[in-house]
Design a protein around this motif. Structure first.
Motif, PDB file in Angstrom:
ATOM      1  N   ARG A  31       8.743  40.412 -12.617  1.00 55.75           N
ATOM      2  CA  ARG A  31       7.457  41.081 -12.402  1.00 55.75           C
ATOM      3  C   ARG A  31       7.024  41.012 -10.945  1.00 55.75           C
ATOM      4  NH1 ARG A  31       2.828  37.081 -14.358  1.00 55.75           N
ATOM      5  NH2 ARG A  31       3.848  35.159 -13.773  1.00 55.75           N
ATOM      6  N   PHE A  32       7.711  40.221 -10.150  1.00 58.46           N
ATOM      7  CA  PHE A  32       7.413  40.105  -8.726  1.00 58.46           C
ATOM      8  C   PHE A  32       8.451  40.839  -7.876  1.00 58.46           C
ATOM      9  CE2 PHE A  32       5.662  36.150 -10.589  1.00 58.46           C
ATOM     10  CZ  PHE A  32       4.327  36.407 -10.337  1.00 58.46           C
ATOM     11  N   LEU A  33       9.191  41.786  -8.459  1.00 64.66           N
ATOM     12  CA  LEU A  33      10.313  42.410  -7.779  1.00 64.66           C
ATOM     13  C   LEU A  33      10.287  43.926  -7.913  1.00 64.66           C
ATOM     14  CD1 LEU A  33      13.170  42.067  -6.412  1.00 64.66           C
ATOM     15  CD2 LEU A  33      14.082  42.040  -8.751  1.00 64.66           C
ATOM     16  N   ALA A  34      10.581  44.624  -6.799  1.00 62.05           N
ATOM     17  CA  ALA A  34      10.813  46.069  -6.803  1.00 62.05           C
ATOM     18  C   ALA A  34      12.265  46.267  -6.393  1.00 62.05           C
ATOM     19  CB  ALA A  34       9.876  46.762  -5.815  1.00 62.05           C
ATOM     20  N   PHE A  35      13.054  46.966  -7.235  1.00 63.59           N
ATOM     21  CA  PHE A  35      14.483  47.081  -6.954  1.00 63.59           C
ATOM     22  C   PHE A  35      15.106  48.184  -7.789  1.00 63.59           C
ATOM     23  CE2 PHE A  35      18.828  45.731  -8.255  1.00 63.59           C
ATOM     24  CZ  PHE A  35      19.456  45.873  -7.017  1.00 63.59           C
ATOM     25  N   ASP A  58      -1.620  35.332 -13.609  1.00 65.48           N
ATOM     26  CA  ASP A  58      -2.148  36.114 -14.724  1.00 65.48           C
ATOM     27  C   ASP A  58      -2.045  37.619 -14.527  1.00 65.48           C
ATOM     28  OD1 ASP A  58      -2.733  33.792 -16.044  1.00 65.48           O
ATOM     29  OD2 ASP A  58      -4.799  33.714 -15.346  1.00 65.48           O
ATOM     30  N   GLY A  59      -2.290  38.075 -13.316  1.00 66.83           N
ATOM     31  CA  GLY A  59      -2.397  39.512 -13.089  1.00 66.83           C
ATOM     32  C   GLY A  59      -1.107  40.236 -12.813  1.00 66.83           C
ATOM     33  N   GLY A  60      -0.208  39.605 -12.122  1.00 66.45           N
ATOM     34  CA  GLY A  60       1.031  40.271 -11.769  1.00 66.45           C
ATOM     35  C   GLY A  60       0.881  41.151 -10.544  1.00 66.45           C
ATOM     36  N   ILE A  61       1.962  41.801 -10.196  1.00 64.21           N
ATOM     37  CA  ILE A  61       2.040  42.616  -8.997  1.00 64.21           C
ATOM     38  C   ILE A  61       2.652  43.960  -9.362  1.00 64.21           C
ATOM     39  CG2 ILE A  61       3.100  42.796  -6.709  1.00 64.21           C
ATOM     40  CD1 ILE A  61       3.113  39.753  -6.592  1.00 64.21           C
ATOM     41  N   GLU A  62       2.148  45.004  -8.725  1.00 66.59           N
ATOM     42  CA  GLU A  62       2.668  46.346  -8.935  1.00 66.59           C
ATOM     43  C   GLU A  62       3.158  46.882  -7.589  1.00 66.59           C
ATOM     44  OE1 GLU A  62       0.287  50.215 -10.186  1.00 66.59           O
ATOM     45  OE2 GLU A  62       0.149  48.611 -11.668  1.00 66.59           O
ATOM     46  N   PHE A  63       4.370  47.439  -7.564  1.00 63.88           N
ATOM     47  CA  PHE A  63       4.951  47.977  -6.337  1.00 63.88           C
ATOM     48  C   PHE A  63       4.997  49.499  -6.405  1.00 63.88           C
ATOM     49  CE2 PHE A  63       6.800  43.762  -6.810  1.00 63.88           C
ATOM     50  CZ  PHE A  63       6.716  43.244  -5.528  1.00 63.88           C
ATOM     51  N   HIS A  64       4.762  50.143  -5.268  1.00 69.82           N
ATOM     52  CA  HIS A  64       4.883  51.599  -5.147  1.00 69.82           C
ATOM     53  C   HIS A  64       5.634  51.911  -3.872  1.00 69.82           C
ATOM     54  CE1 HIS A  64       2.017  52.258  -8.387  1.00 69.82           C
ATOM     55  NE2 HIS A  64       1.300  51.326  -7.835  1.00 69.82           N
ATOM     56  N   PRO A  65       6.804  52.499  -3.898  1.00 73.50           N
ATOM     57  CA  PRO A  65       7.556  52.903  -5.076  1.00 73.50           C
ATOM     58  C   PRO A  65       8.150  51.687  -5.796  1.00 73.50           C
ATOM     59  CG  PRO A  65       8.843  53.330  -3.111  1.00 73.50           C
ATOM     60  CD  PRO A  65       7.509  52.842  -2.650  1.00 73.50           C
ATOM     61  N   PRO A  66       8.288  51.762  -7.104  1.00 73.01           N
ATOM     62  CA  PRO A  66       8.749  50.604  -7.879  1.00 73.01           C
ATOM     63  C   PRO A  66      10.205  50.225  -7.634  1.00 73.01           C
ATOM     64  CG  PRO A  66       8.460  52.504  -9.301  1.00 73.01           C
ATOM     65  CD  PRO A  66       7.940  52.893  -7.961  1.00 73.01           C
ATOM     66  N   GLN A  67      10.968  51.093  -6.982  1.00 72.04           N
ATOM     67  CA  GLN A  67      12.379  50.777  -6.745  1.00 72.04           C
ATOM     68  C   GLN A  67      12.624  50.092  -5.411  1.00 72.04           C
ATOM     69  OE1 GLN A  67      11.118  53.840  -6.922  1.00 72.04           O
ATOM     70  NE2 GLN A  67      11.936  55.131  -5.313  1.00 72.04           N
TER      71      GLN A  67
END
Length: 130
Positions: A31-35, A58-67
């Motif tokens: 959940r801490f990785l974009a790949f 608790d919240g997590g991380i969101e990446f943009h772009p997710p890859q």
């Protein structure tokens, strides 16, 4: 990373290969990785120490772009019109009124972000929510 002249990253071919190199023990760490295998430089962001990681848990991380960062962004050759690649990171829910130290790392086979090198693949910053 992108302004290192003529640098061409060597992306990981599989997620398992990257997880092994990162020392991931569970899929929970994903959940801490974009790949994206074979086509991107992986990006991970997490708290620098245990307390920082707990404040983010608790919240997590969101990446943009997710890859992550597409390898098409490399190499930088001082070409006209070149645009530096970037990844936006959204920290979804984290503790208020606490300074959290964040460390983001880039992952490719030829990026040494172990902490003993010149630290080309590491960025650190602080996060505070009022």
């Amino acid at each position: 990373m992108n302004k290192i002249f003529a640098f061409v990253p060597e992306p990981y071919e599989t997620l398992d290969e990257l997880k092994t190199d990162m020392g991931m023990k569970t899929d929970e760490d994903l959940r801490f990785l974009a790949f994206s295998p074979n086509v991107s430089v992986g990006v991970s962001c997490e708290g620098q120490n245990a307390a920082d990681r707990e404040n983010l848990a608790d919240g997590g991380i969101e990446f943009h772009p997710p890859q992550g960062i597409p390898t098409i962004s490399f190499p930088y050759l001082n070409q006209e019109g070149y645009r530096s690649p970037f990844v936006m990171v959204k920290f979804k829910d984290f503790s208020r009124r606490v300074v959290i130290q964040i460390e983001c790392k880039l992952y490719a086979k030829n990026i040494d972000n172990s902490g003993t090198a010149r630290r080309h693949g590491i960025m650190r910053f602080e996060l505070l929510k009022d």
